[in-house]
Every structure is written in structure tokens, then in C-alpha cells.
Write an enzyme that holds these catalytic residues in place. Structure first.
Site, PDB file in Angstrom:
ATOM      1  N   ASN A  56       0.827  -1.206   0.000  1.00 26.64           N
ATOM      2  CA  ASN A  56       0.000   0.000   0.000  1.00 26.64           C
ATOM      3  C   ASN A  56       0.859   1.253   0.000  1.00 26.64           C
ATOM      4  OD1 ASN A  56      -2.130  -1.688   0.052  1.00 26.64           O
ATOM      5  ND2 ASN A  56      -2.525  -1.492   2.247  1.00 26.64           N
ATOM      6  N   HIS A 102       5.961  -0.466  -2.702  1.00 27.29           N
ATOM      7  CA  HIS A 102       5.558   0.324  -3.878  1.00 27.29           C
ATOM      8  C   HIS A 102       5.652   1.831  -3.629  1.00 27.29           C
ATOM      9  CE1 HIS A 102       3.114  -3.402  -5.324  1.00 27.29           C
ATOM     10  NE2 HIS A 102       4.347  -3.422  -5.770  1.00 27.29           N
TER      11      HIS A 102
HETATM   12  P1  NAD Z   1      -6.163  -5.875  -4.794  1.00 28.17           P
HETATM   13  O1  NAD Z   1      -6.970  -4.637  -4.897  1.00 28.17           O
HETATM   14  O2  NAD Z   1      -5.776  -6.577  -6.002  1.00 28.17           O
HETATM   15  O3  NAD Z   1      -6.909  -6.944  -3.844  1.00 28.17           O
HETATM   16  C1  NAD Z   1      -7.346  -6.649  -2.565  1.00 28.17           C
HETATM   17  C2  NAD Z   1      -7.566  -7.924  -1.768  1.00 28.17           C
HETATM   18  O4  NAD Z   1      -8.067  -7.531  -0.494  1.00 28.17           O
HETATM   19  C3  NAD Z   1      -8.599  -8.897  -2.370  1.00 28.17           C
HETATM   20  O5  NAD Z   1      -8.074 -10.214  -2.302  1.00 28.17           O
HETATM   21  C4  NAD Z   1      -9.822  -8.752  -1.459  1.00 28.17           C
HETATM   22  O6  NAD Z   1     -10.556  -9.947  -1.328  1.00 28.17           O
HETATM   23  C5  NAD Z   1      -9.164  -8.366  -0.144  1.00 28.17           C
HETATM   24  N1  NAD Z   1     -10.001  -7.592   0.762  1.00 28.17           N
HETATM   25  C6  NAD Z   1     -11.001  -6.723   0.437  1.00 28.17           C
HETATM   26  N2  NAD Z   1     -11.499  -6.162   1.551  1.00 28.17           N
HETATM   27  C7  NAD Z   1     -10.795  -6.675   2.590  1.00 28.17           C
HETATM   28  C8  NAD Z   1     -10.819  -6.463   3.989  1.00 28.17           C
HETATM   29  N3  NAD Z   1     -11.679  -5.592   4.541  1.00 28.17           N
HETATM   30  N4  NAD Z   1      -9.944  -7.146   4.770  1.00 28.17           N
HETATM   31  C9  NAD Z   1      -9.065  -8.029   4.215  1.00 28.17           C
HETATM   32  N5  NAD Z   1      -8.998  -8.267   2.894  1.00 28.17           N
HETATM   33  C10 NAD Z   1      -9.827  -7.586   2.094  1.00 28.17           C
HETATM   34  O7  NAD Z   1      -4.905  -5.472  -3.926  1.00 28.17           O
HETATM   35  P2  NAD Z   1      -3.388  -5.962  -3.869  1.00 28.17           P
HETATM   36  O8  NAD Z   1      -3.285  -7.439  -3.927  1.00 28.17           O
HETATM   37  O9  NAD Z   1      -2.825  -5.208  -2.718  1.00 28.17           O
HETATM   38  O10 NAD Z   1      -2.693  -5.417  -5.211  1.00 28.17           O
HETATM   39  C11 NAD Z   1      -3.016  -4.276  -5.861  1.00 28.17           C
HETATM   40  C12 NAD Z   1      -1.957  -3.188  -5.899  1.00 28.17           C
HETATM   41  O11 NAD Z   1      -2.741  -2.059  -5.663  1.00 28.17           O
HETATM   42  C13 NAD Z   1      -0.914  -3.132  -4.853  1.00 28.17           C
HETATM   43  O12 NAD Z   1       0.279  -3.091  -5.501  1.00 28.17           O
HETATM   44  C14 NAD Z   1      -1.102  -1.788  -4.116  1.00 28.17           C
HETATM   45  O13 NAD Z   1       0.079  -1.026  -4.223  1.00 28.17           O
HETATM   46  C15 NAD Z   1      -2.112  -1.063  -4.901  1.00 28.17           C
HETATM   47  N6  NAD Z   1      -3.194  -0.416  -4.155  1.00 28.17           N
HETATM   48  C16 NAD Z   1      -2.935   0.248  -3.001  1.00 28.17           C
HETATM   49  C17 NAD Z   1      -3.963   0.829  -2.299  1.00 28.17           C
HETATM   50  C18 NAD Z   1      -3.625   1.534  -1.028  1.00 28.17           C
HETATM   51  O14 NAD Z   1      -2.532   2.064  -0.879  1.00 28.17           O
HETATM   52  N7  NAD Z   1      -4.557   1.526  -0.052  1.00 28.17           N
HETATM   53  C19 NAD Z   1      -5.285   0.757  -2.745  1.00 28.17           C
HETATM   54  C20 NAD Z   1      -5.517   0.086  -3.963  1.00 28.17           C
HETATM   55  C21 NAD Z   1      -4.462  -0.505  -4.649  1.00 28.17           C
END
Ligand code: NAD
Length: 256
Positions: A109, A126
Site C-alpha cells: 500500500n 511500492h
Molecule cells: P487488490 O486490490 O488486487 O486486492 C485486494 C484484496 O483484499 C482482495 O483479495 C480482497 O478480497 C481483499 N479484501 C477486500 N477487503 C478486505 C478487507 N476488509 N480485509 C481483508 N482483505 C480484504 O490489492 P493488492 O493485492 O494489494 O494489489 C493491488 C496493488 O494495488 C498493490 O500493488 C497496491 O500497491 C495497490 N493499491 C494500493 C492501495 C492503497 O494504498 N490503499 C489501494 C488500492 C491498490
């Protein structure tokens, strides 16, 4: 979901016991960790990619179309992050670091919420939204909302360049320090807590696989299945991170 339902699930106690017995617990967190802080995940029902084209985070596209990218980046990350504080799950991980229960967090994140919660042993695989980098000079400056001008979606540096957020776009490499430290922590850990990650974004996604191949116990917190669930996960807690982490905390058997 009540505590009663959680405690009836014996896998929750099993996870708490594995965490209590861990010598080197590392958490690997993905977008699901921050979902309950109001920051959407990339994929899934209310995922960011249902609303925006992933191209906006491609470095080649950004260089050609900074205004389009910045409009999306501002909405997705800067507005939401400014509005949304760490959730109960982040706060538990910060407490565990203070108590010595948790040695390190490797996070995908970029939202800064582990830092804001109080964790300091964190590899931001990242990058993060805290800093902006001037594309002309490479200089880093802390993000300040005043960089956004009303009539221009693209923030511009005083050195005649445009700013890019200091997080990793598609097509860019992983920051060297974060990659090195993450590899080291992954090889040291005997229990890895994988929270809210689909396991689809490489090279980050291979870290839990490496931990598992070194013999670490993999505890996964994710309401859904991921690439890890049926391959390397030993204990799957099918709950939301902000709900289950406080309960696991209550079930720890640690002498302090
Ligand atoms: P992803 O969006 O691909 O998947 C998110 C995962 O979290 C899913 O498997 C989902 O089932 C699960 N999930 C959803 N709600 C949840 C909860 N309340 N508790 C636990 N699990 C939950 O995310 P990813 O695998 O991290 O990869 C995507 C890329 O996106 C990463 O590289 C990240 O850098 C980036 N990203 C970051 C943010 C952030 O900084 N908050 C937000 C979106 C995407």
C-alpha cells in the site's frame, strides 16, 4: 459480526496461537488492509479499476498524459487518503510492533496508513504518497495539498518540472531499499500474516511464496480467496482485517 461468532471459529484461536509462538512475525499487507479506512481496492466489486483505466498508473502513459493521470490519482489516493484515518486493524499492528509481537510490515500500500497508525518497521514496497518527485530534477518534496492549483490538474515544481507521486507506477522498478529489506525479513520470518492481497501483483506477490518455501506458517486474512489461499496458506481467516485483528489480539497468549 459479533465476537461470539469469531470465537466459535477455532481457526481464529489457531492463528492467535501461531502468532503468540512466532519468533519473527512479519505482516505482508495489500489493498484489503485499508478497505475499511474507505480506500477502495484495485480489483473486486467496488474496485478502483471498475471506475478508472489502470493505464493512468502506467509510467509511459503518465509522461504523455499527466493531466489525465493526475486527475485520477488525486481522486483515488490524495482525496481519499486525506479523508480516511488508519482503521482498527492498522492500530493493532502498530500496538504489536510496540509490544515486540510484530517485527516488520511489508506493505504494497502507498496510503501511508501503517505509518500514521504508528508502525516504523515498514518496507513500502511500492513507495508512498507522502512525497512528490520532480520529474525534471529528481528532487523529493513532502506532499502538500497546496501543490494543486484550481486551474491545473498537474502539480508543478519550482524547478520547471511536473511532479509525480513517489510511488511505483506500472513499468517502474521497486525501490532498492524496500526490496532488500523485504527479502531479508521474508527469509527471517517463521510466521507471515498475509492481509488483504490478491497475490496478483509481481514481484511483491512472490514474497509470501518465498516465506512459505522457507517453512514459514502463512496466516491469511481475506474475506475472499486469493492466489495464496489454496496454494500456500496454512490458516485462512475469512474475515475483514479491521474486524478480525482486534479479536486475534484478545486471544493472544503472550507473557509480557
Ligand atoms: P487488490 O486490490 O488486487 O486486492 C485486494 C484484496 O483484499 C482482495 O483479495 C480482497 O478480497 C481483499 N479484501 C477486500 N477487503 C478486505 C478487507 N476488509 N480485509 C481483508 N482483505 C480484504 O490489492 P493488492 O493485492 O494489494 O494489489 C493491488 C496493488 O494495488 C498493490 O500493488 C497496491 O500497491 C495497490 N493499491 C494500493 C492501495 C492503497 O494504498 N490503499 C489501494 C488500492 C491498490
Amino acid at each position: 459480526m459479533s465476537d461470539l461468532i469469531h470465537t466459535a471459529d477455532e481457526t481464529v484461536q489457531k492463528a492467535a496461537d501461531a502468532i503468540s509462538a512466532a519468533h519473527h512475525l512479519v505482516a505482508f499487507t495489500g489493498a484489503g488492509m485499508s478497505a475499511e479506512s474507505g480506500i477502495p481496492t484495485f480489483r473486486g466489486e467496488s474496485g478502483i479499476w471498475n471506475e478508472y483505466d489502470p493505464l493512468v498508473l502506467d509510467i509511459g502513459f503518465f509522461k504523455q498524459n499527466p493531466a489525465e493521470s493526475w486527475r485520477a490519482i488525486r481522486d483515488i489516493f490524495y482525496k481519499k487518503a486525506a479523508e480516511n484515518p488508519p482503521n482498527a486493524g492498522h492500530l493493532i499492528l502498530a500496538d504489536w510492533e510496540k509490544r515486540g509481537v510484530l517485527k516488520h510490515i511489508i506493505t504494497q500500500n502507498i496510503d501511508d496508513l501503517h505509518y500514521q497508525a504508528g508502525n516504523r518497521s515498514v518496507s513500502e514496497y511500492h513507495g508512498n504518497i507522502r512525497n512528490l518527485v520532480c520529474m525534471k530534477t529528481g528532487k523529493l518534496v513532502p506532499f502538500d495539498p497546496s501543490v494543486f492549483q484550481d486551474d491545473d490538474p498537474v502539480p508543478r515544481s519550482p524547478w520547471g518540472g511536473i511532479y509525480k507521486p513517489d510511488f511505483v507506477f506500472f513499468g517502474e522498478g521497486i525501490p532498492a531499499d524496500a526490496a532488500r529489506r523485504s527479502a531479508q525479513e521474508t527469509s527471517q520470518c517463521d510466521v507471515m500474516l498475509v492481509i488483504g492481497s490478491t497475490g496478483a501483483v509481481y514481484p511483491a506477490a512472490q514474497l509470501p511464496q518465498l516465506a512459505a518455501s522457507n517453512g514459514a506458517t502463512i496466516i491469511e486474512i481475506n474475506p475472499n480467496s486469493s492466489a495464496y489461499t489454496n496454494t500456500i496458506t496454512d490458516i485462512h481467516l475469512q474475515y475483514k482485517a479491521a474486524e478480525i485483528l482486534p479479536l486475534i489480539n484478545k486471544l493472544l497468549r503472550i507473557q509480557e
